[in-house]
Design an enzyme around this catalytic site. Structure first.
Site, short mmCIF file in Angstrom:
data_model
loop_
_atom_site.label_atom_id
_atom_site.label_comp_id
_atom_site.label_asym_id
_atom_site.label_seq_id
_atom_site.Cartn_x
_atom_site.Cartn_y
_atom_site.Cartn_z
CG HIS A 1 -10.07 -4.09 -7.61
ND1 HIS A 1 -10.58 -5.35 -7.35
CD2 HIS A 1 -9.11 -3.95 -7.70
CE1 HIS A 1 -9.08 -6.00 -6.89
NE2 HIS A 1 -8.06 -4.60 -6.74
CG HIS B 1 2.86 -5.63 -2.75
ND1 HIS B 1 3.39 -4.44 -2.62
CD2 HIS B 1 3.79 -6.86 -2.07
CE1 HIS B 1 4.12 -4.69 -1.69
NE2 HIS B 1 4.70 -5.36 -1.69
CB SER C 1 -4.50 -4.30 -8.98
OG SER C 1 -3.56 -5.42 -8.59
CD GLU D 1 3.26 -12.26 -6.47
OE1 GLU D 1 3.77 -12.12 -4.99
OE2 GLU D 1 2.69 -10.40 -6.28
CG ASP E 1 10.77 -6.30 -2.11
OD1 ASP E 1 9.61 -5.38 -1.89
OD2 ASP E 1 11.48 -6.86 -0.65
N GLY E 2 8.61 -6.02 -4.36
CA GLY E 2 7.78 -4.69 -4.83
C GLY E 2 8.35 -2.92 -4.53
CG ASP F 1 -1.98 -4.14 -3.82
OD1 ASP F 1 -1.06 -4.40 -4.59
OD2 ASP F 1 -3.67 -4.92 -4.42
#
Length: 297
Positions: A18, A41, A102, A120, A145-146, A166
């Site tokens: 971060h 994500h 995030s 997400e 689906d990222g 991530d």
């Protein structure tokens, strides 16, 4: 290893990830032109932290709590300032009962003209994001689906921005999926900033991703070496004990100030967040031993 954001919120890995995210966003804000942030994500956005006294000992106590309680040198304070501002803003009561993920950090640091795209797959987490940002016109949430979304979402219309990847690494193939996503997206948007987070639980897999990505970018995509930066932090010997001992990021097209900023902050973070012998850090280009800068305590 499964790294669920909610279970590890505010730990040492979040601190480094971060801080890097906040520094990149601060750099993007320096120009008047709008930018886009894509979080592949996203998780729930914010997390309630378990009481410090509750067993087992929550990870944030040895992460963000230590940073807040420590005396921070001037250079370190400068590097951590944007992230710490987002941390404080997440809890309106001024305590540390809530930690921003995030999405919350990005939303806090973005301007009115910027745009945040959150992906997400978990329906409950996506619903929480929807509820949180329903009235924020800058934010779009997709239950998607990222890994597969990145190539479809770049380049953004703003032509400036950042992609954060991530995943939770719940599946042993996720490191390979991340590499495939990078290979699909970066040629479409070679000027974007990409932040790839990975744990240092399987050192061989992490090294294979790092070096393979760097070699591909340099040899086949024409990237200059300085366009690739790796930053890792480990809080104890990586070969000792259970649980997560180390993690870090590979940043493609980092802000030109990021390397110097991390060089100022990483030694202090490694010492402050150390949980045992062998804690340390590294900052390099992920492709040559000669560029390696490390220190252990």
């Amino acid at each position: 290893m499964t790294y669920r954001h909610a279970d590890h919120a505010g730990n040492f890995a979040d601190v480094l990830k971060h801080v890097v995210l906040a520094q990149c966003l601060q750099h993007l804000r320096k120009k008047d032109k709008p930018c886009a942030v894509i979080d592949t994500h996203a998780g729930r956005g914010v997390y309630e932290l378990a009481p410090a006294a509750a067993p087992p000992r929550p990870e944030w106590v040895d992460g963000v709590r230590r940073v807040l309680d420590a005396e921070r040198p001037e250079d370190v304070e400068r590097v951590l300032a944007a992230w710490l501002d987002a941390v404080r803003a997440a809890d309106p009561d001024g305590g540390l009962a809530i930690y921003p993920g995030s999405p919350a950090i990005a939303a806090h640091l973005m301007r009115d003209t910027d745009r945040l795209h959150l992906c997400e797959t978990d329906e409950d987490a996506a619903a929480a994001l929807d509820a949180r940002y329903a009235k924020d016109r800058r934010v779009k949430v997709e239950t998607r689906d990222g890994f597969k979304a990145i190539a479809a979402l770049v380049p953004p219309k703003e032509k400036r921005g950042l992609v954060l990847v991530d995943p939770g690494f719940a599946d042993p193939d996720e490191m390979a999926w991340m590499a495939e996503a990078a290979a699909a997206a970066i040629p479409k948007w070679p000027t974007g900033t990409y932040v790839f987070w990975r744990p240092l639980t399987d050192i061989w897999a992490a090294e294979r991703f790092d070096v393979g990505l760097a070699e591909w970018l340099i040899a086949e995509q024409g990237f200059a070496p300085e366009k690739i930066l790796r930053a890792d932090l480990w809080v104890r010997d990586l070969d000792v004990g259970d649980g997560l001992a180390g993690a870090g990021v590979v940043v493609i097209n980092p802000p030109f100030t990021l390397e110097a900023d991390l060089l100022a902050a990483l030694p202090w973070l490694a010492e402050t967040l150390a949980q045992g012998e062998g804690a340390g850090w590294r900052l390099d280009g992920a492709f040559t031993e000669e560029s390696l800068t490390t220190e252990e305590f």
